[in-house]
Design an enzyme around this catalytic site. Structure first.
Site, short mmCIF file in Angstrom:
data_model
loop_
_atom_site.label_atom_id
_atom_site.label_comp_id
_atom_site.label_asym_id
_atom_site.label_seq_id
_atom_site.Cartn_x
_atom_site.Cartn_y
_atom_site.Cartn_z
N GLY A 13 0.79 -1.23 0.00
CA GLY A 13 0.00 0.00 0.00
C GLY A 13 0.82 1.28 0.00
O GLY A 13 0.38 2.29 0.55
N ASN A 15 1.42 3.15 -2.60
CA ASN A 15 0.65 4.11 -3.40
C ASN A 15 -0.54 4.63 -2.60
O ASN A 15 -0.85 5.82 -2.63
CB ASN A 15 0.15 3.45 -4.69
CG ASN A 15 1.21 3.51 -5.77
OD1 ASN A 15 1.50 4.59 -6.29
ND2 ASN A 15 1.79 2.37 -6.09
N MET A 92 -4.55 -6.83 -6.47
CA MET A 92 -4.14 -7.86 -7.42
C MET A 92 -5.28 -8.83 -7.74
O MET A 92 -5.16 -10.05 -7.53
CB MET A 92 -2.92 -8.61 -6.86
CG MET A 92 -1.72 -7.73 -6.68
SD MET A 92 -1.29 -6.86 -8.21
CE MET A 92 0.24 -6.08 -7.74
N ARG A 93 -6.35 -8.28 -8.23
CA ARG A 93 -7.50 -9.12 -8.63
C ARG A 93 -8.19 -8.49 -9.82
O ARG A 93 -8.31 -7.27 -9.89
CB ARG A 93 -8.50 -9.19 -7.47
CG ARG A 93 -8.61 -10.54 -6.85
CD ARG A 93 -9.72 -10.57 -5.85
NE ARG A 93 -10.90 -11.24 -6.38
CZ ARG A 93 -11.04 -12.56 -6.44
NH1 ARG A 93 -10.08 -13.33 -6.01
NH2 ARG A 93 -12.14 -13.11 -6.92
N ILE A 94 -8.64 -9.34 -10.70
CA ILE A 94 -9.40 -8.83 -11.85
C ILE A 94 -10.84 -8.65 -11.39
O ILE A 94 -11.40 -9.52 -10.72
CB ILE A 94 -9.30 -9.82 -13.03
CG1 ILE A 94 -7.83 -9.89 -13.50
CG2 ILE A 94 -10.23 -9.41 -14.16
CD1 ILE A 94 -7.54 -11.05 -14.41
N LEU A 95 -11.42 -7.51 -11.74
CA LEU A 95 -12.79 -7.25 -11.31
C LEU A 95 -13.78 -7.76 -12.37
O LEU A 95 -13.52 -7.67 -13.57
CB LEU A 95 -12.98 -5.76 -11.07
CG LEU A 95 -12.21 -5.22 -9.86
CD1 LEU A 95 -12.09 -3.71 -9.91
CD2 LEU A 95 -12.87 -5.67 -8.55
N HIS A 111 -0.76 1.19 -13.35
CA HIS A 111 -0.06 0.02 -13.90
C HIS A 111 1.41 0.39 -14.10
O HIS A 111 1.70 1.43 -14.72
CB HIS A 111 -0.71 -0.36 -15.23
CG HIS A 111 -0.03 -1.52 -15.91
ND1 HIS A 111 -0.06 -2.80 -15.40
CD2 HIS A 111 0.71 -1.58 -17.04
CE1 HIS A 111 0.62 -3.60 -16.21
NE2 HIS A 111 1.11 -2.89 -17.20
N VAL A 146 -7.89 -6.65 -19.10
CA VAL A 146 -6.77 -6.49 -18.15
C VAL A 146 -5.86 -5.37 -18.68
O VAL A 146 -5.23 -5.52 -19.73
CB VAL A 146 -5.97 -7.81 -18.00
CG1 VAL A 146 -4.75 -7.60 -17.10
CG2 VAL A 146 -6.85 -8.90 -17.43
N ASP A 147 -5.86 -4.24 -17.96
CA ASP A 147 -5.04 -3.08 -18.32
C ASP A 147 -5.34 -2.55 -19.73
O ASP A 147 -4.44 -2.16 -20.47
CB ASP A 147 -3.54 -3.42 -18.17
CG ASP A 147 -3.19 -3.85 -16.75
OD1 ASP A 147 -3.78 -3.30 -15.80
OD2 ASP A 147 -2.35 -4.74 -16.58
C1 GAR Z 1 2.68 -0.99 -7.71
O1 GAR Z 1 3.89 -1.03 -8.42
C2 GAR Z 1 1.51 -0.96 -8.67
O2 GAR Z 1 1.73 -0.19 -9.82
C3 GAR Z 1 1.39 -2.42 -9.01
O3 GAR Z 1 1.61 -3.09 -7.79
C4 GAR Z 1 2.45 -2.30 -6.95
C5 GAR Z 1 1.75 -2.09 -5.63
O4 GAR Z 1 2.58 -1.46 -4.71
N1 GAR Z 1 0.12 -2.73 -9.56
C6 GAR Z 1 -0.05 -3.67 -10.48
O5 GAR Z 1 0.85 -4.34 -10.95
C7 GAR Z 1 -1.49 -3.86 -10.94
N2 GAR Z 1 -1.56 -4.80 -11.98
P1 GAR Z 1 1.98 -0.77 -3.40
O6 GAR Z 1 1.05 -1.79 -2.75
O7 GAR Z 1 3.17 -0.50 -2.55
O8 GAR Z 1 1.25 0.47 -3.83
#
Ligand code: GAR
Length: 192
Positions: A13, A15, A92-95, A111, A146-147
């Site tokens: 978390g 971000n 980390m889950r597809i909605l 992403h 996905v993305d």
């Molecule tokens: C981040 O790098 C984010 O961009 C990525 O996971 C990390 C989470 O870090 N997201 C994905 O790859 C989504 N497909 P965080 O939990 O420290 O924010």
């Protein structure tokens, strides 16, 4: 009116923390309030971090549940919060289409690559293994792929000095933490 936002996480978390900080005392202060942080994993470090900022947190475990069942549980739980936006931060889950329809054009994701060049998991590993001089971060709306959703913005990450995977991730996250809030501000301003 400030937008009512829930942040969905699965892990550390970082971000999420940057967005909370910006909503409490930074560039998002006049634009949104983080109402809730929700994790699909009990052990997500981000839950503790969110609590330390006085944010309500909850965990709805996804493991072992069918995608649609979990998402309906999520929709029902979130309803009472009257949210304007769902912000995914390492969720980390597809909605499912049920969830996406409920929050149509109001789900935003970050992403860690240019979505035209690399989609899915392992984007920093891909940049590192391919010895890229630079990569990019994409902030986009979430659709049923996905993305694949509409891009809000992309930002370059310089990797010239990043000679290990750890350094690639460090460089990338530094950009993510600033860029995500900037892009959220852009969306919230446009739809105010
Ligand atoms: C981040 O790098 C984010 O961009 C990525 O996971 C990390 C989470 O870090 N997201 C994905 O790859 C989504 N497909 P965080 O939990 O420290 O924010």
């Amino acid at each position: 009116m400030k937008k009512r936002v829930a942040i969905l996480i699965s892990g550390h978390g970082t971000n999420m923390e940057a967005i909370i900080k910006n909503s409490q005392n930074g560039i998002l202060k006049d634009h949104c309030e983080v109402i809730l942080v929700l994790s699909n994993k009990k052990k997500a470090k981000g839950l503790k971090i969110a609590k330390s900022y006085g944010i309500e947190t909850t965990c709805i475990i996804s493991k072992g549940k069918k995608r649609k069942k979990f998402d309906i549980e999520l929709i029902n739980f979130l309803e009472k919060y009257k949210l304007d936006y769902i912000v995914l931060a390492g969720f980390m889950r597809i909605l499912s289409s049920e969830f996406i329809k409920t929050y149509k054009n109001r789900i935003i994701n970050i992403h860690p690559a240019d979505t035209d060049k690399f989609k899915g998991l392992g984007a920093y590993e891909w940049a590192y293994e391919n010895k890229l001089d630079s990569t990019a971060i994409t902030v986009h709306f979430v659709d049923s792929g996905v993305d694949t959703g509409k891009v809000i913005g992309k930002r370059k990450v310089n990797l010239q000095k990043a000679d290990t995977l750890v350094k690639v991730k460090e460089q990338g996250l530094k950009v993510e933490h600033k860029f995500y809030s900037e892009m959220l501000k852009k969306v919230f301003e446009k739809n105010s």
